[in-house]
Design a protein around this motif. Structure first.
Motif, PDB file in Angstrom:
ATOM      1  N   ALA A  48       0.890  -1.296  -0.019  1.00  0.00           N
ATOM      2  CA  ALA A  48      -0.161   0.068  -0.193  1.00  0.00           C
ATOM      3  C   ALA A  48       0.801   1.237   0.122  1.00  0.00           C
ATOM      4  CB  ALA A  48      -1.135   0.106   1.110  1.00  0.00           C
ATOM      5  N   ARG A  51       2.149   1.453  -3.455  1.00  0.00           N
ATOM      6  CA  ARG A  51       1.114   2.365  -4.134  1.00  0.00           C
ATOM      7  C   ARG A  51       0.813   3.739  -4.181  1.00  0.00           C
ATOM      8  NH1 ARG A  51      -2.370  -1.217  -3.342  1.00  0.00           N
ATOM      9  NH2 ARG A  51      -3.181  -0.152  -1.734  1.00  0.00           N
ATOM     10  N   SER A  54       4.013   5.768  -5.225  1.00  0.00           N
ATOM     11  CA  SER A  54       3.728   5.936  -6.851  1.00  0.00           C
ATOM     12  C   SER A  54       2.817   6.832  -7.152  1.00  0.00           C
ATOM     13  CB  SER A  54       3.462   4.603  -7.344  1.00  0.00           C
ATOM     14  OG  SER A  54       3.496   4.809  -8.864  1.00  0.00           O
ATOM     15  N   HIS A  55       1.576   6.970  -6.579  1.00  0.00           N
ATOM     16  CA  HIS A  55       0.628   7.949  -7.218  1.00  0.00           C
ATOM     17  C   HIS A  55       0.974   9.228  -6.654  1.00  0.00           C
ATOM     18  CE1 HIS A  55      -2.840   4.692  -6.829  1.00  0.00           C
ATOM     19  NE2 HIS A  55      -1.984   4.445  -7.661  1.00  0.00           N
TER      20      HIS A  55
END
Length: 194
Positions: A48, A51, A54-55
């Motif tokens: 998580a 992610r 990265s976002h």
């Protein structure tokens, strides 16, 4: 749990520090703890966090590119074209280097071509093929985008040492390597089961 503050001293939304002074997201930990029925959540929390990071980077990169009229995908292709020394590349080569489908790259090249940042040219070795290359306007676009994106990324990674960045890169690429290995194994297993 004490709240963590970013470089501008504004609170980082929802993050906390554990007993080892490592960041975690209490909301994610709670949700994942319920999902795993109380089992260890560390690997899922790490996924998580990757992610979310990265976002965060993609949102910042996208914001800068969209302010200049390009999606992050089109920007990625333009950067790849700009890395060549005037050499034209095939859609397939661009797709392989970006790890996306040729169909996706075709649409991105269409966008770059409409903006005058890239152009399709005949392949001198195969008259049935078309190649793509960056235009002078595309090089100029990259030149104006380069410095702001470098400043933005420096801000995102503020406080990271070169050793931190090297380790972060290494760990992220280990995740990629493990995922590729797992996909290869699963593909072989599926082949055996067919």
């Amino acid at each position: 749990m004490k709240q963590v503050h970013n470089a501008t001293e504004q609170p980082t939304r929802g993050l906390a520090q554990d007993a080892d002074d490592c960041l975690f997201d209490p909301r994610i930990r709670t949700v994942l703890s319920e999902f795993t029925l109380g089992s260890d959540t560390l690997t899922l929390e790490a996924a998580a966090a990757i992610r979310a990071a990265s976002h965060s980077v993609e949102r910042l990169r996208s914001r800068g590119a969209q302010g200049r009229g390009l999606s992050s995908g089109a920007l990625d292709i333009l950067i790849r074209l700009g890395a060549t020394t005037g050499e034209a590349l095939s859609i397939g080569d661009l797709a392989r280097s970006a790890d996306v489908s040729s169909r996706n790259v075709t649409g991105l090249v269409d966008t770059l071509e409409r903006e005058g940042l890239a152009e399709r040219v005949p392949d001198p070795h195969d008259r049935r093929s078309v190649l793509t290359r960056i235009t002078p306007a595309g090089r100029g676009w990259l030149d104006t985008f380069r410095e702001p994106v470098q400043r933005a990324m420096a801000g995102v990674f503020q406080g990271f040492t070169p050793a931190d960045l090297t380790q972060l890169r290494h760990l992220c690429l280990r995740v990629v390597e493990n995922q590729q290995r797992l996909e290869h194994y699963l593909a072989q297993t599926e082949d055996v089961l067919r």
